[in-house]
Write a protein that holds these residues in place. Structure first.
Motif, mmCIF file in Angstrom:
data_model
loop_
_atom_site.group_PDB
_atom_site.id
_atom_site.type_symbol
_atom_site.label_atom_id
_atom_site.label_comp_id
_atom_site.label_asym_id
_atom_site.label_seq_id
_atom_site.Cartn_x
_atom_site.Cartn_y
_atom_site.Cartn_z
ATOM 1 N N LEU A 42 4.212 9.523 0.711
ATOM 2 C CA LEU A 42 4.412 8.138 0.436
ATOM 3 C C LEU A 42 4.329 7.298 1.871
ATOM 4 O O LEU A 42 4.769 8.044 2.765
ATOM 5 C CB LEU A 42 5.458 7.625 -0.324
ATOM 6 N N THR A 75 7.658 3.520 7.157
ATOM 7 C CA THR A 75 7.520 5.059 6.555
ATOM 8 C C THR A 75 8.225 5.834 7.472
ATOM 9 O O THR A 75 8.123 5.753 8.831
ATOM 10 C CB THR A 75 6.189 5.421 6.665
ATOM 11 N N PHE A 122 5.625 0.539 -1.297
ATOM 12 C CA PHE A 122 5.162 1.816 -0.934
ATOM 13 C C PHE A 122 3.825 2.303 -1.689
ATOM 14 O O PHE A 122 3.653 1.943 -2.721
ATOM 15 C CB PHE A 122 6.258 2.866 -0.664
ATOM 16 N N GLN A 123 3.243 3.159 -0.906
ATOM 17 C CA GLN A 123 1.937 3.868 -1.536
ATOM 18 C C GLN A 123 2.437 5.409 -1.787
ATOM 19 O O GLN A 123 2.579 6.245 -0.725
ATOM 20 C CB GLN A 123 0.891 3.586 -0.677
ATOM 21 N N LEU A 124 2.129 5.670 -2.940
ATOM 22 C CA LEU A 124 2.286 6.992 -3.187
ATOM 23 C C LEU A 124 0.792 7.684 -2.911
ATOM 24 O O LEU A 124 -0.081 7.389 -3.461
ATOM 25 C CB LEU A 124 2.630 7.460 -4.485
ATOM 26 N N SER A 176 -4.391 7.433 -4.480
ATOM 27 C CA SER A 176 -3.211 6.760 -4.169
ATOM 28 C C SER A 176 -2.812 5.648 -5.227
ATOM 29 O O SER A 176 -3.791 5.111 -5.839
ATOM 30 C CB SER A 176 -3.335 6.217 -2.711
ATOM 31 N N THR A 180 -0.132 2.059 -5.313
ATOM 32 C CA THR A 180 0.849 1.149 -4.782
ATOM 33 C C THR A 180 1.900 0.549 -5.555
ATOM 34 O O THR A 180 1.773 0.196 -6.668
ATOM 35 C CB THR A 180 0.258 -0.274 -4.129
#
Length: 194
Positions: A18, A26, A60-62, A68, A70
């Motif tokens: 993430l 991050t 967050f972005q997985l 991906s 968001t």
């Protein structure tokens, strides 16, 4: 209300990383994010802390392989433990944190008390299905632990808050506080001062 929040991947899903978005930082080489509490409330009366809400900044972005998704617009319902947000723009319950126990801290002279919720973020059925679709996988299931969360709600110390903590205002401002309380149960931190 102010404060901070952190979410760290549980490490149970290989290849999942993430990254913070919209001001969230991050950390841990793609294993965690840190963000701010930008609003909300903490419900308390008659020496009981019963609920409230924490609004978080950022998101967050997985990522998994070349896909991906968001997650943003996060807010925590302190009474139910439900973390709500949007996955790729679709609003839904993301999962739950155990909010039955609140960790209370304050430094001497600080005039601010932090109420922390810590624990596993367990996915909702809707979030698990959406993540499986977005990341083209089948590894997410309702109730799975996606992350470990820590949300700290900073509340200004006033006479009413000190009274509901079960301590005098002067004692609360002069001493450090380190204690755990049960949400909804009578609170008396007179012995929790350091």
């Amino acid at each position: 209300m102010d404060g901070h929040a952190s979410f760290d991947l549980s490490g149970k899903i290989p290849g999942l990383t993430l990254a913070g978005t919209d001001g969230a930082a991050t950390v841990g080489q793609g294993s965690g994010v840190r963000m701010w509490v930008t609003g909300g409330s903490l419900d308390h009366a008659d020496r009981r802390f019963t609920g409230g809400e924490a609004v978080l900044s950022g998101g967050f972005q997985l990522r998994m392989a070349d896909r991906s998704t968001t997650i943003d617009h996060l807010d925590l319902d302190v009474a139910s433990g439900e973390l709500r947000g949007r996955i790729d723009g679709q609003a839904m319950p993301l999962g739950t944190l155990d909010t039955d126990r609140l960790h209370v801290t304050s430094a001497a002279g600080q005039h601010r008390v932090y109420f922390s919720v810590r624990g596993d973020l367990r996915l909702s059925e809707a979030a698990a299905a959406r993540l499986n679709t977005a990341l083209n996988t089948g590894v997410f299931a309702s109730g799975d632990v996606l992350m470990e969360g820590d949300v700290a709600l900073g509340v200004p110390l006033d006479r009413r808050l000190a009274s509901d903590l079960g301590i005098g205002y002067e004692a609360a401002t002069d001493a450090s506080i380190q204690a755990d309380i049960q949400r909804g149960a009578p609170t008396d931190l007179g012995l929790g001062l350091i």
